[in-house]
Design a protein around this motif. Structure first.
Motif, PDB file in Angstrom:
ATOM      1  N   THR A 151       0.857  -1.191   0.000  1.00 28.11           N
ATOM      2  CA  THR A 151       0.000   0.000   0.000  1.00 28.11           C
ATOM      3  C   THR A 151       0.891   1.237   0.000  1.00 28.11           C
ATOM      4  OG1 THR A 151      -1.704  -1.160   1.256  1.00 28.11           O
ATOM      5  CG2 THR A 151      -1.837   1.236   1.203  1.00 28.11           C
ATOM      6  N   LEU A 152       0.467   2.250  -0.746  1.00 31.37           N
ATOM      7  CA  LEU A 152       1.241   3.483  -0.855  1.00 31.37           C
ATOM      8  C   LEU A 152       0.291   4.612  -1.230  1.00 31.37           C
ATOM      9  CD1 LEU A 152       4.290   4.383  -0.774  1.00 31.37           C
ATOM     10  CD2 LEU A 152       4.274   4.154  -3.264  1.00 31.37           C
ATOM     11  N   ASP A 153       0.632   5.832  -0.810  1.00 34.58           N
ATOM     12  CA  ASP A 153      -0.213   6.955  -1.197  1.00 34.58           C
ATOM     13  C   ASP A 153      -0.181   7.165  -2.707  1.00 34.58           C
ATOM     14  OD1 ASP A 153       2.441   7.800  -1.134  1.00 34.58           O
ATOM     15  OD2 ASP A 153       2.009   9.741  -0.207  1.00 34.58           O
ATOM     16  N   SER A 154       1.014   7.268  -3.276  1.00 36.00           N
ATOM     17  CA  SER A 154       1.174   7.514  -4.702  1.00 36.00           C
ATOM     18  C   SER A 154       2.581   7.116  -5.109  1.00 36.00           C
ATOM     19  CB  SER A 154       0.924   8.991  -5.016  1.00 36.00           C
ATOM     20  OG  SER A 154       1.508   9.377  -6.236  1.00 36.00           O
ATOM     21  N   THR A 155       2.710   6.375  -6.176  1.00 37.42           N
ATOM     22  CA  THR A 155       4.052   5.989  -6.617  1.00 37.42           C
ATOM     23  C   THR A 155       4.836   7.195  -7.123  1.00 37.42           C
ATOM     24  OG1 THR A 155       3.168   5.353  -8.801  1.00 37.42           O
ATOM     25  CG2 THR A 155       3.409   3.607  -7.142  1.00 37.42           C
ATOM     26  N   ASN A 156       4.163   8.150  -7.755  1.00 37.93           N
ATOM     27  CA  ASN A 156       4.875   9.360  -8.160  1.00 37.93           C
ATOM     28  C   ASN A 156       5.336  10.156  -6.952  1.00 37.93           C
ATOM     29  OD1 ASN A 156       4.836   9.067 -10.963  1.00 37.93           O
ATOM     30  ND2 ASN A 156       4.041  11.134 -11.297  1.00 37.93           N
ATOM     31  N   ARG A 162      11.933  10.107  -2.894  1.00 34.88           N
ATOM     32  CA  ARG A 162      13.242   9.443  -3.030  1.00 34.88           C
ATOM     33  C   ARG A 162      14.231  10.334  -3.773  1.00 34.88           C
ATOM     34  NH1 ARG A 162      13.477   3.743  -1.945  1.00 34.88           N
ATOM     35  NH2 ARG A 162      11.550   3.211  -0.828  1.00 34.88           N
ATOM     36  N   ALA A 163      13.762  11.005  -4.804  1.00 33.22           N
ATOM     37  CA  ALA A 163      14.643  11.900  -5.559  1.00 33.22           C
ATOM     38  C   ALA A 163      15.179  13.013  -4.667  1.00 33.22           C
ATOM     39  CB  ALA A 163      13.890  12.493  -6.748  1.00 33.22           C
ATOM     40  N   LEU A 195       8.454   5.346 -12.585  1.00 31.40           N
ATOM     41  CA  LEU A 195       9.887   5.226 -12.842  1.00 31.40           C
ATOM     42  C   LEU A 195      10.557   6.554 -12.538  1.00 31.40           C
ATOM     43  CD1 LEU A 195      12.414   3.790 -14.026  1.00 31.40           C
ATOM     44  CD2 LEU A 195      11.672   4.634 -16.279  1.00 31.40           C
ATOM     45  N   LEU A 196      11.596   6.519 -11.722  1.00 31.28           N
ATOM     46  CA  LEU A 196      12.410   7.696 -11.426  1.00 31.28           C
ATOM     47  C   LEU A 196      13.692   7.620 -12.239  1.00 31.28           C
ATOM     48  CD1 LEU A 196      13.342  10.212  -9.807  1.00 31.28           C
ATOM     49  CD2 LEU A 196      14.142   8.627  -8.024  1.00 31.28           C
ATOM     50  N   ILE A 197      13.932   8.666 -13.035  1.00 31.31           N
ATOM     51  CA  ILE A 197      15.169   8.744 -13.798  1.00 31.31           C
ATOM     52  C   ILE A 197      15.754  10.147 -13.669  1.00 31.31           C
ATOM     53  CG2 ILE A 197      14.518   6.954 -15.454  1.00 31.31           C
ATOM     54  CD1 ILE A 197      13.781   9.147 -17.443  1.00 31.31           C
ATOM     55  N   ARG A 198      17.009  10.262 -14.092  1.00 30.39           N
ATOM     56  CA  ARG A 198      17.708  11.554 -14.126  1.00 30.39           C
ATOM     57  C   ARG A 198      18.093  11.834 -15.576  1.00 30.39           C
ATOM     58  NH1 ARG A 198      18.049  14.488  -9.081  1.00 30.39           N
ATOM     59  NH2 ARG A 198      17.761  12.921  -7.445  1.00 30.39           N
ATOM     60  N   PRO A 199      17.164  12.346 -16.370  1.00 30.97           N
ATOM     61  CA  PRO A 199      17.435  12.499 -17.802  1.00 30.97           C
ATOM     62  C   PRO A 199      18.378  13.657 -18.092  1.00 30.97           C
ATOM     63  CG  PRO A 199      15.302  13.431 -17.264  1.00 30.97           C
ATOM     64  CD  PRO A 199      15.817  12.784 -15.998  1.00 30.97           C
ATOM     65  N   GLU A 200      19.185  13.476 -19.113  1.00 32.38           N
ATOM     66  CA  GLU A 200      20.023  14.567 -19.586  1.00 32.38           C
ATOM     67  C   GLU A 200      19.203  15.446 -20.520  1.00 32.38           C
ATOM     68  OE1 GLU A 200      23.511  12.987 -21.360  1.00 32.38           O
ATOM     69  OE2 GLU A 200      24.279  12.111 -19.493  1.00 32.38           O
ATOM     70  N   GLY A 201      19.653  16.684 -20.702  1.00 27.87           N
ATOM     71  CA  GLY A 201      18.903  17.617 -21.534  1.00 27.87           C
ATOM     72  C   GLY A 201      17.889  18.384 -20.716  1.00 27.87           C
ATOM     73  N   GLY A 202      17.188  19.281 -21.367  1.00 18.49           N
ATOM     74  CA  GLY A 202      16.234  20.138 -20.684  1.00 18.49           C
ATOM     75  C   GLY A 202      14.858  19.517 -20.564  1.00 18.49           C
ATOM     76  N   LEU A 235       1.586   9.872 -16.532  1.00 16.84           N
ATOM     77  CA  LEU A 235       1.700  11.179 -15.890  1.00 16.84           C
ATOM     78  C   LEU A 235       3.168  11.465 -15.605  1.00 16.84           C
ATOM     79  CD1 LEU A 235       0.449  13.675 -14.486  1.00 16.84           C
ATOM     80  CD2 LEU A 235       0.350  12.312 -12.384  1.00 16.84           C
ATOM     81  N   LEU A 236       3.696  12.526 -16.231  1.00 15.08           N
ATOM     82  CA  LEU A 236       5.084  12.927 -16.013  1.00 15.08           C
ATOM     83  C   LEU A 236       5.131  14.090 -15.029  1.00 15.08           C
ATOM     84  CD1 LEU A 236       5.490  11.166 -18.528  1.00 15.08           C
ATOM     85  CD2 LEU A 236       7.058  12.901 -19.419  1.00 15.08           C
ATOM     86  N   GLU A 237       6.007  13.965 -14.041  1.00 18.99           N
ATOM     87  CA  GLU A 237       6.253  15.043 -13.078  1.00 18.99           C
ATOM     88  C   GLU A 237       7.751  15.146 -12.860  1.00 18.99           C
ATOM     89  OE1 GLU A 237       2.658  15.485 -10.070  1.00 18.99           O
ATOM     90  OE2 GLU A 237       3.524  13.482  -9.913  1.00 18.99           O
ATOM     91  N   GLY A 238       8.255  16.362 -12.861  1.00 21.40           N
ATOM     92  CA  GLY A 238       9.694  16.547 -12.711  1.00 21.40           C
ATOM     93  C   GLY A 238      10.039  17.680 -11.773  1.00 21.40           C
ATOM     94  N   GLY A 239      11.303  17.796 -11.495  1.00 25.32           N
ATOM     95  CA  GLY A 239      11.789  18.855 -10.617  1.00 25.32           C
ATOM     96  C   GLY A 239      13.296  18.874 -10.615  1.00 25.32           C
ATOM     97  N   THR A 240      13.849  19.716  -9.766  1.00 26.77           N
ATOM     98  CA  THR A 240      15.299  19.850  -9.637  1.00 26.77           C
ATOM     99  C   THR A 240      15.661  19.832  -8.168  1.00 26.77           C
ATOM    100  OG1 THR A 240      15.365  21.220 -11.645  1.00 26.77           O
ATOM    101  CG2 THR A 240      17.305  21.259 -10.225  1.00 26.77           C
ATOM    102  N   ASP A 241      16.715  19.092  -7.846  1.00 25.54           N
ATOM    103  CA  ASP A 241      17.217  19.064  -6.481  1.00 25.54           C
ATOM    104  C   ASP A 241      18.732  19.217  -6.505  1.00 25.54           C
ATOM    105  OD1 ASP A 241      18.210  16.602  -7.296  1.00 25.54           O
ATOM    106  OD2 ASP A 241      16.670  15.440  -6.273  1.00 25.54           O
ATOM    107  N   ALA A 242      19.383  18.934  -5.386  1.00 24.39           N
ATOM    108  CA  ALA A 242      20.837  19.109  -5.295  1.00 24.39           C
ATOM    109  C   ALA A 242      21.592  18.246  -6.295  1.00 24.39           C
ATOM    110  CB  ALA A 242      21.305  18.795  -3.870  1.00 24.39           C
ATOM    111  N   SER A 243      20.978  17.153  -6.733  1.00 26.23           N
ATOM    112  CA  SER A 243      21.641  16.254  -7.681  1.00 26.23           C
ATOM    113  C   SER A 243      21.305  16.586  -9.129  1.00 26.23           C
ATOM    114  CB  SER A 243      21.231  14.803  -7.382  1.00 26.23           C
ATOM    115  OG  SER A 243      21.613  14.439  -6.069  1.00 26.23           O
TER     116      SER A 243
END
Length: 253
Positions: A15-20, A26-27, A64-71, A119-127
């Motif tokens: 059980t989980l609230d939302s995988t995204n 985690r990101a 799926l969590l990824i760190r894509p290159e590019g904008g 559903l795509l959701e993105g952001g920016t963090d220290a990494s």
């Protein structure tokens, strides 16, 4: 499960609230991915524009969590990769190829009814930048009617057509493998082969559709998808390239 792409992580919840939401957490805690998060029960599902959604029991909810290159423009093209991977995985688990089509920008249809959404959701963090690709598939059941927007395609479940239930973890293995294959092609050859493959399975190509934008509605013939992933409509005003819109079939949504 024996078949799993090398170098890709996997976490399964009951059980989980939302995988995204989990992928974003985690990101922000430094996870780089690629890593899949699957839950057998999702309590706070959401669709595009923050709309609530009914994941249902026995259906597929994963991100799926990824760190894509590019904008951001390059990151957004993963919706096409995800759609192609979804179609491949569905064909693998049910053995049928003729019943699945792709609806711009982020749906997979079964017999012209909505089976799956992305559903795509993105952001920016220290990494750096991260991208969460959330995928929901009606493997076993259809969502309640109250969750369906007026004018939207009616939903359908895979089990209602093929007669058997597909285990979400089994489906994840097929999806993760297919996504890794398409992602590798994207990395090596760019968007062009992804675009061609997607168009080969696009629904309503060459037909009149309605595109609803924030400030207006456009009606035109679905000509193609351009090199940026925008849908191209031929209208009385000429060709329109729309990077974002809600698509309805026919002349009225």
């Amino acid at each position: 499960m024996d078949d799993w792409p090398e170098g890709v992580g996997r976490v399964v919840f009951q059980t989980l609230d939302s995988t995204n939401a989990e992928a974003i957490r985690r990101a922000r805690n430094g996870e780089r991915g690629p890593i899949w998060f699957l839950t057998h029960e999702q309590t706070q599902s959401r669709a595009r524009r923050g709309r609530p959604w009914d994941s249902g029991t026995g259906n597929f909810s994963a991100s799926l969590l990824i760190r894509p290159e590019g904008g951001p423009e390059q990151a957004a093209l993963r919706s096409f990769i995800a759609a192609l991977a979804l179609r491949d995985a569905l064909i693998e688990v049910c053995g049928r190829e003729d019943i699945f089509t792709l609806k711009w920008p982020n749906d997979v249809l079964l017999n012209n009814r909505k089976l799956a959404g992305i559903l795509l959701e993105g952001g920016t963090d220290a990494s750096g930048a991260y991208l969460c690709i959330g995928i929901g598939v009606n493997l076993a059941n259809e969502p309640a009617a109250s969750f369906i927007e007026e004018g939207a395609l009616p939903p359908i479940s895979l089990r209602s057509v093929i007669g058997t239930k597909v285990d979400p973890e089994t489906f994840l293995a097929s999806l993760a493998t297919a996504f890794a294959r398409w992602e590798m092609q994207f990395q090596q050859y760019g968007f062009a082969p992804i675009r061609t493959a997607w168009l080969n399975h696009a629904t309503r190509l060459g037909e009149v559709i309605t595109a609803k934008l924030m400030d207006r509605t456009e009606v035109g013939t679905f000509e193609t998808v351009d090199e940026t992933g925008a849908i191209v409509l031929r209208t009385s005003k000429g060709l329109l390239h729309l990077p974002a819109a809600e698509i309805y079939f026919g002349t009225e949504g």
